[in-house]
Scaffold this active site. Sequence first.
Site, PDB file in Angstrom:
ATOM      1  N   HIS A 103       3.889   2.778  12.686  1.00  0.00           N
ATOM      2  CA  HIS A 103       2.963   3.896  12.924  1.00  0.00           C
ATOM      3  C   HIS A 103       3.543   4.956  13.847  1.00  0.00           C
ATOM      4  O   HIS A 103       2.817   5.588  14.616  1.00  0.00           O
ATOM      5  CB  HIS A 103       1.641   3.384  13.503  1.00  0.00           C
ATOM      6  CG  HIS A 103       0.866   2.517  12.565  1.00  0.00           C
ATOM      7  ND1 HIS A 103      -0.362   1.976  12.912  1.00  0.00           N
ATOM      8  CD2 HIS A 103       1.104   2.094  11.305  1.00  0.00           C
ATOM      9  CE1 HIS A 103      -0.825   1.258  11.896  1.00  0.00           C
ATOM     10  NE2 HIS A 103       0.056   1.317  10.909  1.00  0.00           N
ATOM     11  N   GLU A 157      -5.138   1.912   2.770  1.00  0.00           N
ATOM     12  CA  GLU A 157      -5.100   0.653   3.532  1.00  0.00           C
ATOM     13  C   GLU A 157      -5.230   0.916   5.014  1.00  0.00           C
ATOM     14  O   GLU A 157      -5.892   0.161   5.743  1.00  0.00           O
ATOM     15  CB  GLU A 157      -3.789  -0.092   3.248  1.00  0.00           C
ATOM     16  CG  GLU A 157      -3.668  -1.446   3.940  1.00  0.00           C
ATOM     17  CD  GLU A 157      -3.168  -1.398   5.383  1.00  0.00           C
ATOM     18  OE1 GLU A 157      -3.323  -2.408   6.091  1.00  0.00           O
ATOM     19  OE2 GLU A 157      -2.610  -0.349   5.795  1.00  0.00           O
ATOM     20  N   GLU A 158      -4.597   1.982   5.489  1.00  0.00           N
ATOM     21  CA  GLU A 158      -4.555   2.239   6.928  1.00  0.00           C
ATOM     22  C   GLU A 158      -5.936   2.528   7.506  1.00  0.00           C
ATOM     23  O   GLU A 158      -6.133   2.442   8.717  1.00  0.00           O
ATOM     24  CB  GLU A 158      -3.604   3.398   7.237  1.00  0.00           C
ATOM     25  CG  GLU A 158      -2.146   3.123   6.893  1.00  0.00           C
ATOM     26  CD  GLU A 158      -1.501   2.069   7.771  1.00  0.00           C
ATOM     27  OE1 GLU A 158      -2.193   1.499   8.638  1.00  0.00           O
ATOM     28  OE2 GLU A 158      -0.298   1.802   7.591  1.00  0.00           O
ATOM     29  N   HIS A 177       0.824  -1.211   0.000  1.00  0.00           N
ATOM     30  CA  HIS A 177       0.000   0.000   0.000  1.00  0.00           C
ATOM     31  C   HIS A 177       0.856   1.259   0.000  1.00  0.00           C
ATOM     32  O   HIS A 177       1.923   1.318   0.619  1.00  0.00           O
ATOM     33  CB  HIS A 177      -1.034  -0.008   1.126  1.00  0.00           C
ATOM     34  CG  HIS A 177      -0.505   0.057   2.527  1.00  0.00           C
ATOM     35  ND1 HIS A 177      -0.229   1.244   3.159  1.00  0.00           N
ATOM     36  CD2 HIS A 177      -0.241  -0.917   3.436  1.00  0.00           C
ATOM     37  CE1 HIS A 177       0.183   1.005   4.408  1.00  0.00           C
ATOM     38  NE2 HIS A 177       0.194  -0.298   4.599  1.00  0.00           N
ATOM     39  N   ASP A 235       3.222  -6.305   3.687  1.00  0.00           N
ATOM     40  CA  ASP A 235       2.861  -5.215   4.590  1.00  0.00           C
ATOM     41  C   ASP A 235       3.276  -5.538   6.023  1.00  0.00           C
ATOM     42  O   ASP A 235       2.606  -5.168   6.972  1.00  0.00           O
ATOM     43  CB  ASP A 235       1.354  -4.937   4.499  1.00  0.00           C
ATOM     44  CG  ASP A 235       0.950  -3.670   5.240  1.00  0.00           C
ATOM     45  OD1 ASP A 235       1.828  -2.839   5.515  1.00  0.00           O
ATOM     46  OD2 ASP A 235      -0.241  -3.518   5.555  1.00  0.00           O
ATOM     47  N   ASP A 273       6.251   1.106   6.526  1.00  0.00           N
ATOM     48  CA  ASP A 273       4.825   0.758   6.425  1.00  0.00           C
ATOM     49  C   ASP A 273       4.126   1.795   5.567  1.00  0.00           C
ATOM     50  O   ASP A 273       3.696   2.826   6.072  1.00  0.00           O
ATOM     51  CB  ASP A 273       4.208   0.703   7.821  1.00  0.00           C
ATOM     52  CG  ASP A 273       2.753   0.261   7.813  1.00  0.00           C
ATOM     53  OD1 ASP A 273       2.285  -0.260   6.785  1.00  0.00           O
ATOM     54  OD2 ASP A 273       2.079   0.455   8.834  1.00  0.00           O
TER      55      ASP A 273
END
Length: 472
Positions: A434, A336-337, A290, A364, A302
């Site tokens: 994140h 995606e998140e 993503h 991912d 990520d």
Amino acid sequence: MKFLLFTFVGVVHLFSLNSGKVIYKNDISQRTFQEVKEEIAHYGDVAKAIINLAVYGIARNRSYERLALLVDTVGPRPSGSKSLEKAIQIMYQNLQEDGLENVHLEPVKIPHWERGEESAVMLEPRIHKIAILGLGSSIGTPPEGITAEVLVVTSFEELQRRAPEARGKIVVYNQPYVNYSKTVQYRVQGAVEAAKVGALASLIRSVASFSIYSPHTGIQEYQDGVPKIPTACITVEDAEMMSRMASRGNRIVIQLKMGAKKYPDVDSFNTVAEIIGSKYPEQVVLVSGHLDSWDVGQGAMDDGGGAFISWEALSLIKDLGLRPKRTLRLVLWTAEEQGGIGGFQYYQLHKANISNYSLVMESDQGTFLPSGLQFTGSEKARAIMEEVMSLLQPVNITQVFRAGEGTDINFWIQAGVPGASLLDDLYKYFSFHHSHGDTMTVMDPKQMNMAAAVWAVVSYVIADMEEMLPRS
């Protein structure tokens, strides 16, 4: 990203590798497994050529350098942001310039949320500025903030036991980190459970395997019929400190200010490119990662790494002049998140052709040195995947684990399509996940080379074999 548990699979199958029993594909195939093994073994030289190009040849470090250029230029790419759309347009141009086929954008409506200015200060028992990151889709506080006493709990069960104490307070969760899939429920559901017992806000210990005073953000979900309260993550260190303070009987008071705001959905795109199959062009092996990220760090790990080794897989195959029998399709997902918004839109658009998808792949979970491949599918398909992974013996990455998954490909896997994902150093991954620490400094070009080699070998061989992977 979301992550599921996995377990290792040895060399035990529902049928013997050398039994000569028939593998059926849609009840038509009459090939024995021994014949399939021999077919896969013939790809040894091709696999070595891919590995040599990716790890030792002129393509060495290419995926790393491509990624660094994008994330240094664009930065983080949250859903709904101009930076995400800039990255999509850059990738659209890059894929065309790389000579890939059928490069196009598929429209998707995606959420737009911004955190705004945010702060938290502990006022009692002493003044202490608390590092926070608001959680995705959270509402903001009133302009003056929320000032309230704190209730610290370590589990949802403790929150229920102490429900009468929670009303009018800020609930702080200090849940222990077990693994991501178990612990992330506190981030996703923490605000709802706190609101049910009358809390004014919730602060969640970051879902992280390691911390150097680093808050880790992520999506959270509200529930119909339950009041929406502001929610943010805090560091492991602050969660543990407040837990100790509470155990001593200290009264803890926090002032929380959050300017988070949700805006109308915006237009975005999944980015698609292909190497069109030579014999069965309507059949597809999908490789993906993503392109969106959270709004902190650079989104390099990520999931910049996963997106760029997926691009690299097609580049390697193209550079070697290979054209598999089936179409190799690259998809760089958007949003995606926010729960796989781009992936769901793609599934809705293409599910009528589900019988033509041999394998769906998503990277991912980091692009560090891979331990192997996670795979979900029938035992017969797993046996084939183990033979394919044996082609990676030159780089000693041959293991096949259970629970191949990815937020964007799970729609296909749940419908019966075989699915695969890379497995590597998850402890390292969730240390930076994140957070502000998700930058190119985390990435290693040599490890990305290896990840790209695995991704390219697996996708090419499955796309070029005479038959699709058998389903249950």
